[in-house]
Design a protein around this motif. Structure first.
Motif, PDB file in Angstrom:
ATOM      1  N   TYR A   1     -22.285 -45.737  25.856  1.00 35.92           N
ATOM      2  CA  TYR A   1     -22.691 -47.091  25.470  1.00 35.92           C
ATOM      3  C   TYR A   1     -22.734 -48.078  26.632  1.00 35.92           C
ATOM      4  N   HIS A   2     -22.105 -47.742  27.766  1.00 31.81           N
ATOM      5  CA  HIS A   2     -22.139 -48.677  28.901  1.00 31.81           C
ATOM      6  C   HIS A   2     -23.155 -48.212  29.936  1.00 31.81           C
ATOM      7  N   HIS A   3     -23.334 -49.000  30.972  1.00 30.54           N
ATOM      8  CA  HIS A   3     -24.315 -48.706  32.016  1.00 30.54           C
ATOM      9  C   HIS A   3     -23.644 -48.379  33.357  1.00 30.54           C
ATOM     10  N   GLY A   4     -22.503 -47.732  33.287  1.00 26.17           N
ATOM     11  CA  GLY A   4     -21.781 -47.348  34.492  1.00 26.17           C
ATOM     12  C   GLY A   4     -20.515 -48.144  34.697  1.00 26.17           C
ATOM     13  N   ILE A   5     -20.536 -49.401  34.231  1.00 24.87           N
ATOM     14  CA  ILE A   5     -19.363 -50.278  34.281  1.00 24.87           C
ATOM     15  C   ILE A   5     -19.075 -50.709  32.859  1.00 24.87           C
ATOM     16  N   ASP A   6     -17.807 -50.676  32.481  1.00 27.81           N
ATOM     17  CA  ASP A   6     -17.425 -51.011  31.108  1.00 27.81           C
ATOM     18  C   ASP A   6     -16.493 -52.219  31.090  1.00 27.81           C
ATOM     19  N   PRO A   7     -17.023 -53.448  30.946  1.00 27.88           N
ATOM     20  CA  PRO A   7     -16.183 -54.651  30.909  1.00 27.88           C
ATOM     21  C   PRO A   7     -15.149 -54.602  29.790  1.00 27.88           C
TER      22      PRO A   7
ATOM     23  N   ALA B   1       2.633 -53.480  29.314  1.00 31.46           N
ATOM     24  CA  ALA B   1       3.571 -52.448  29.763  1.00 31.46           C
ATOM     25  C   ALA B   1       4.317 -52.849  31.025  1.00 31.46           C
ATOM     26  N   GLY B   2       3.800 -53.833  31.740  1.00 27.02           N
ATOM     27  CA  GLY B   2       4.429 -54.264  32.974  1.00 27.02           C
ATOM     28  C   GLY B   2       4.195 -53.329  34.135  1.00 27.02           C
ATOM     29  N   ARG B   3       3.289 -52.401  33.970  1.00 24.31           N
ATOM     30  CA  ARG B   3       2.944 -51.444  35.035  1.00 24.31           C
ATOM     31  C   ARG B   3       1.584 -50.840  34.716  1.00 24.31           C
ATOM     32  N   THR B   4       1.034 -50.097  35.647  1.00 20.39           N
ATOM     33  CA  THR B   4      -0.277 -49.494  35.438  1.00 20.39           C
ATOM     34  C   THR B   4      -0.128 -48.207  34.636  1.00 20.39           C
ATOM     35  N   VAL B   5      -0.617 -48.245  33.392  1.00 23.49           N
ATOM     36  CA  VAL B   5      -0.563 -47.058  32.542  1.00 23.49           C
ATOM     37  C   VAL B   5      -1.960 -46.622  32.105  1.00 23.49           C
ATOM     38  N   GLN B   6      -2.956 -47.449  32.351  1.00 25.96           N
ATOM     39  CA  GLN B   6      -4.311 -47.132  31.922  1.00 25.96           C
ATOM     40  C   GLN B   6      -5.298 -47.648  32.943  1.00 25.96           C
ATOM     41  N   GLY B   7      -6.300 -46.849  33.268  1.00 24.62           N
ATOM     42  CA  GLY B   7      -7.319 -47.254  34.228  1.00 24.62           C
ATOM     43  C   GLY B   7      -8.562 -47.767  33.531  1.00 24.62           C
ATOM     44  N   GLY B   8      -9.335 -48.543  34.253  1.00 27.82           N
ATOM     45  CA  GLY B   8     -10.562 -49.097  33.688  1.00 27.82           C
ATOM     46  C   GLY B   8     -11.818 -48.455  34.222  1.00 27.82           C
ATOM     47  N   SER B   9     -11.682 -47.451  35.087  1.00 28.35           N
ATOM     48  CA  SER B   9     -12.859 -46.809  35.665  1.00 28.35           C
ATOM     49  C   SER B   9     -13.550 -45.925  34.644  1.00 28.35           C
ATOM     50  N   THR B  10     -14.865 -45.957  34.639  1.00 34.01           N
ATOM     51  CA  THR B  10     -15.646 -45.099  33.761  1.00 34.01           C
ATOM     52  C   THR B  10     -15.809 -43.722  34.391  1.00 34.01           C
ATOM     53  N   LEU B  11     -16.310 -42.772  33.589  1.00 36.96           N
ATOM     54  CA  LEU B  11     -16.584 -41.444  34.137  1.00 36.96           C
ATOM     55  C   LEU B  11     -17.627 -41.517  35.252  1.00 36.96           C
ATOM     56  N   THR B  12     -18.570 -42.428  35.093  1.00 33.12           N
ATOM     57  CA  THR B  12     -19.608 -42.580  36.121  1.00 33.12           C
ATOM     58  C   THR B  12     -18.994 -43.066  37.435  1.00 33.12           C
ATOM     59  N   GLN B  13     -18.054 -43.998  37.334  1.00 29.73           N
ATOM     60  CA  GLN B  13     -17.371 -44.469  38.547  1.00 29.73           C
ATOM     61  C   GLN B  13     -16.560 -43.344  39.181  1.00 29.73           C
ATOM     62  N   GLN B  14     -15.891 -42.554  38.353  1.00 33.89           N
ATOM     63  CA  GLN B  14     -15.112 -41.435  38.897  1.00 33.89           C
ATOM     64  C   GLN B  14     -16.009 -40.415  39.591  1.00 33.89           C
ATOM     65  N   LEU B  15     -17.191 -40.164  39.005  1.00 33.24           N
ATOM     66  CA  LEU B  15     -18.128 -39.244  39.640  1.00 33.24           C
ATOM     67  C   LEU B  15     -18.641 -39.826  40.957  1.00 33.24           C
TER      68      LEU B  15
ATOM     69  N   ALA C   1     -22.011 -46.379  40.915  1.00 33.61           N
ATOM     70  CA  ALA C   1     -22.018 -46.036  39.493  1.00 33.61           C
ATOM     71  C   ALA C   1     -23.277 -46.580  38.828  1.00 33.61           C
ATOM     72  N   LEU C   2     -23.645 -47.823  39.162  1.00 29.66           N
ATOM     73  CA  LEU C   2     -24.878 -48.404  38.620  1.00 29.66           C
ATOM     74  C   LEU C   2     -26.100 -47.617  39.087  1.00 29.66           C
ATOM     75  N   TRP C   3     -26.075 -47.168  40.348  1.00 25.46           N
ATOM     76  CA  TRP C   3     -27.190 -46.376  40.881  1.00 25.46           C
ATOM     77  C   TRP C   3     -27.305 -45.037  40.159  1.00 25.46           C
ATOM     78  N   LEU C   4     -26.168 -44.366  39.908  1.00 23.95           N
ATOM     79  CA  LEU C   4     -26.184 -43.096  39.194  1.00 23.95           C
ATOM     80  C   LEU C   4     -26.757 -43.256  37.787  1.00 23.95           C
ATOM     81  N   GLU C   5     -26.350 -44.325  37.120  1.00 21.94           N
ATOM     82  CA  GLU C   5     -26.839 -44.564  35.757  1.00 21.94           C
ATOM     83  C   GLU C   5     -28.353 -44.806  35.737  1.00 21.94           C
ATOM     84  N   ARG C   6     -28.863 -45.379  36.807  1.00 26.58           N
ATOM     85  CA  ARG C   6     -30.300 -45.636  36.881  1.00 26.58           C
ATOM     86  C   ARG C   6     -31.078 -44.360  37.187  1.00 26.58           C
ATOM     87  N   GLU C   7     -30.483 -43.477  38.011  1.00 25.35           N
ATOM     88  CA  GLU C   7     -31.198 -42.305  38.481  1.00 25.35           C
ATOM     89  C   GLU C   7     -31.065 -41.086  37.567  1.00 25.35           C
ATOM     90  N   PHE C   8     -29.972 -41.008  36.795  1.00 30.65           N
ATOM     91  CA  PHE C   8     -29.710 -39.812  36.009  1.00 30.65           C
ATOM     92  C   PHE C   8     -29.418 -40.169  34.552  1.00 30.65           C
TER      93      PHE C   8
END
Length: 649
Positions: free
Chosen positions: A110-116, A129-143, A165-172
């Motif tokens: 449903y997103h275009h590479g970035i998920d606000p 949680a007071g610490r980092t327990v969850q990331g906000g990066s999408t699979l496209t960003q990880q790739l 990530a935006l470039w990947l979403e546009r190309e693939f």
């Protein structure tokens, strides 16, 4: 009435003043926002200038892996990643894809590479949680990070990751992005890609994973080593339940499916013993050799080696136990090289702990061999007509400003070659090299495989020139083979992914000198072990060798051989600080005897001539007899104060 008008004017002025202040704040906010926007835009454009080059140099291919096996087929280690078949996302079971999406990126389609929304959700969860327990990066960003960028944590890397990530979403397409991700991501245990992971953990292709197996593999992505069923089944099972719950929460499966009991494959957790990873010294050495045999590695290959992994771990424990029991002797490092007479490496221990230091003291170190260099001098003398009974003086000698001494200034006076060698007397060795000339000794050493630069000087007699343990082992093996030298090798065969032989070791050899002269030298070296400075190296079988100690106890060696094996033991400190009274005839000789005893127990595994009859009945667990440091007093190379600085730099 006048007062009321005055108050109205004052209120009017206050409202106007307040309005001006509000307007100023708004104006400042807008201005600051515009500046921040323009600064961010400029920064983004600045970082974006590198993107064409980054995308042009992207590695879309698979990572190749090199798997090293020991001589019995056990896996020693693997470099690179283990790859399975390339699988497309539509070839996988729906629950396999859903397990990944539920844990890594539910809004992927449903997103275009970035998920606000995902970023906002992660911020709320992390703040609560007071610490980092969850990331906000999408699979496209990880790739994008996996394909194009390093793991550096910086603002530049994050901005470039977002743009890519935006470039990947546009190309693939989404399916192409997800397919690329599933075939490149690391799942632990050396497995890159979901098919390799399925084969490593469940011995099946990824297309056949069931629900629980899919959940386990998806759960590995958070921390592959921590949640591996091979390392900790209980944590792996708990993590799998978390993934199943996430799948139910996302609507991919029913709640009763998430709560159903399941079992993991039988991989019991065994607390690992102390592992010094010394076998990595051996495989690192081979990593530099493999391309010389087959060129650039462009596919997964398997390297069958000559190493005996079980024996390696046994000797590793022996060596570290001895160092731990002698901490008062200031021995910082030690190294062992064990080969058979064909030159095949059975054990290579380049230091006491690979994780602390990857410097290989067998192949890379240059150390003074002390009296372990003397066999080259005596072999040269035999080649020139000297004999073991030839007379030679043992008394103070000066050659120029070089005035070597025996330990405690004790001298025998008139003696012979045999006695001088067995007792490792220094002054006769210096007289002998002067008689046969250093140049001829260097020629002999080089013909026996010494490739390090050797200085043509009298101090060469006492091992003043630095050499590596690898080349010393080669030379002693050639002596033991009566002049026939086999190249020291660690590779038996290299196979491609389809088991095609890319390389097969042929066992090249060369010969130097008359075998009769080697027999004379070997007899003297047997005397060193039986009745000389190497008595701590005695075995239940005939053994020959030589002790070596450099000046001020900076290096201590014992190098020797039996009918089947050659081994080198070195002890010292990387910074060349002196040890406390450690000679080649003390700790190194004792460790050498332990090495040989352990090796001969495994002798039937190494394709050699059988050990002599009655050997196992005579073999002992502890060393028999032997002296502590007695009999080694003349093994230590010494010289005058004028020369000591030169020889120990």
């Amino acid at each position: 009435m006048a007062k009321k008008k005055s108050k109205k004017k004052q209120n009017s002025r206050r409202k106007k003043g307040s309005s001006k202040k509000s307007f100023s704040v708004i104006k400042f906010t807008i201005t600051a926002g515009l500046w921040v926007f323009f600064f961010g835009l400029l920064l983004t454009l600045w970082y974006a200038k590198d993107l064409p080059e980054i995308t042009a140099n992207a590695d879309f291919g698979k990572k190749t892996s090199i798997t090293f096996l020991d001589r019995t087929g056990k896996i020693i280690t693997r470099y690179g990643g283990l790859q399975g078949e390339t699988v497309a996302v539509f070839d996988l079971q729906p629950h396999t894809v859903h397990a990944l999406l539920a844990t890594e990126d539910r809004r992927f389609y449903y997103h275009h590479g970035i998920d606000p929304i995902g970023i906002a959700r992660a911020m709320v969860v992390n703040l609560m949680a007071g610490r980092t327990v969850q990331g906000g990066s999408t699979l496209t960003q990880q790739l994008a990070k996996n394909l194009f960028l390093t793991h550096e944590r910086s603002l530049k890397r994050k901005i470039q990751e977002t743009l890519l990530a935006l470039w990947l979403e546009r190309e693939f397409t989404k399916d192409e992005i997800l397919t690329a991700y599933l075939n490149r991501v690391y799942f632990g245990s050396g497995a890159y890609g979901i098919d390799a992971a399925a084969r490593v953990y469940f011995n099946k292709p990824a297309t056949q994973l069931n629900l629980e197996e899919s959940a386990l593999i998806a759960g590995l992505l958070k921390a592959p080593s921590r949640y591996s069923p091979r390392n900790n089944p209980s944590l792996a099972k708990a993590r799998t339940k978390v993934v199943l719950s996430a799948m139910a929460d996302a609507g991919y499966i029913r709640k009763d499916q998430a709560e159903a009991e399941f079992s993991l494959p039988p991989m019991p957790y065994i607390k690992p013993k102390a592992n010094y990873l010394t076998e990595r010294y051996f495989t690192d050495w081979l990593m530099d050799i493999v391309p010389k045999y087959i060129g650039t590695v462009s596919e997964n290959i398997t390297v069958k080696t000559t190493l005996d992994l079980d024996l390696q771990k046994k000797l590793e424990a022996r060596m570290n136990d001895m160092l731990a029991q002698n901490t008062d002797r200031n021995v910082g490092q030690a190294a062992i090289l064990l080969i058979n007479h064909k030159g095949e490496v059975l054990s290579m221990i380049g230091g006491k702990r690979y994780s602390s230091s990857q410097f290989n003291r067998i192949t890379q170190a240059q150390r003074q061999p002390g009296s372990a260099f003397k066999p080259f001098i005596y072999l040269t003398a035999f080649q020139q007509g000297w004999d073991e009974d030839s007379p030679i003086k043992d008394e103070a000698v000066s050659i120029g400003d070089y005035t070597p001494k025996n330990f405690d200034d004790e001298y025998l006076g008139d003696t012979d070659i045999k006695t001088a060698f067995i007792k490792s007397l220094n002054t006769p060795a210096v007289r002998l090299i002067h008689a046969v000339t250093p140049e001829r000794v260097i020629n002999t050493a080089q013909n026996l495989g010494i490739s390090s630069p050797l200085r043509a000087e009298a101090g060469l007699a006492l091992g003043a020139s630095e050499v590596s343990p690898l080349e010393m082992t080669y030379a002693y093996n050639q002596i033991s083979n009566r002049g026939k030298g086999y190249e020291i090798v660690g590779i038996d065969e290299i196979l491609s992914a389809d088991e095609t032989a890319l390389y097969k070791e042929k066992g090249a050899s060369a010969r130097y000198g008359d075998s009769g002269n080697y027999k004379k030298l070997i007899k003297l070296m047997e005397g060193v072990v039986e009745d000389g400075t190497g008595r701590n190296a005695r075995l239940p079988v005939t053994a020959a060798g030589k002790t070596g100690t450099s000046q001020n106890y900076r290096d201590a060696w014992f190098i020797g051989f039996t009918d089947d094996y050659v081994a080198t033991v070195w002890m010292g400190n990387d910074d060349s600080t002196p040890m406390k009274g450690v000679t080649g005839g003390s700790l190194p000789a004792k460790l050498w005897a332990q090495v040989m005893n352990d090796t001969m127990r495994y002798g039937n595994q190494h394709d050699h001539d059988p050990i002599g009859s009655g050997f196992f009945e005579g073999l002992i667990d502890a060393l028999t007899g032997g002296d502590d440091d007695n009999g080694t007093k003349n093994d230590r190379s010494s010289s005058s104060k004028e020369r000591s600085r030169t020889y120990n730099q």
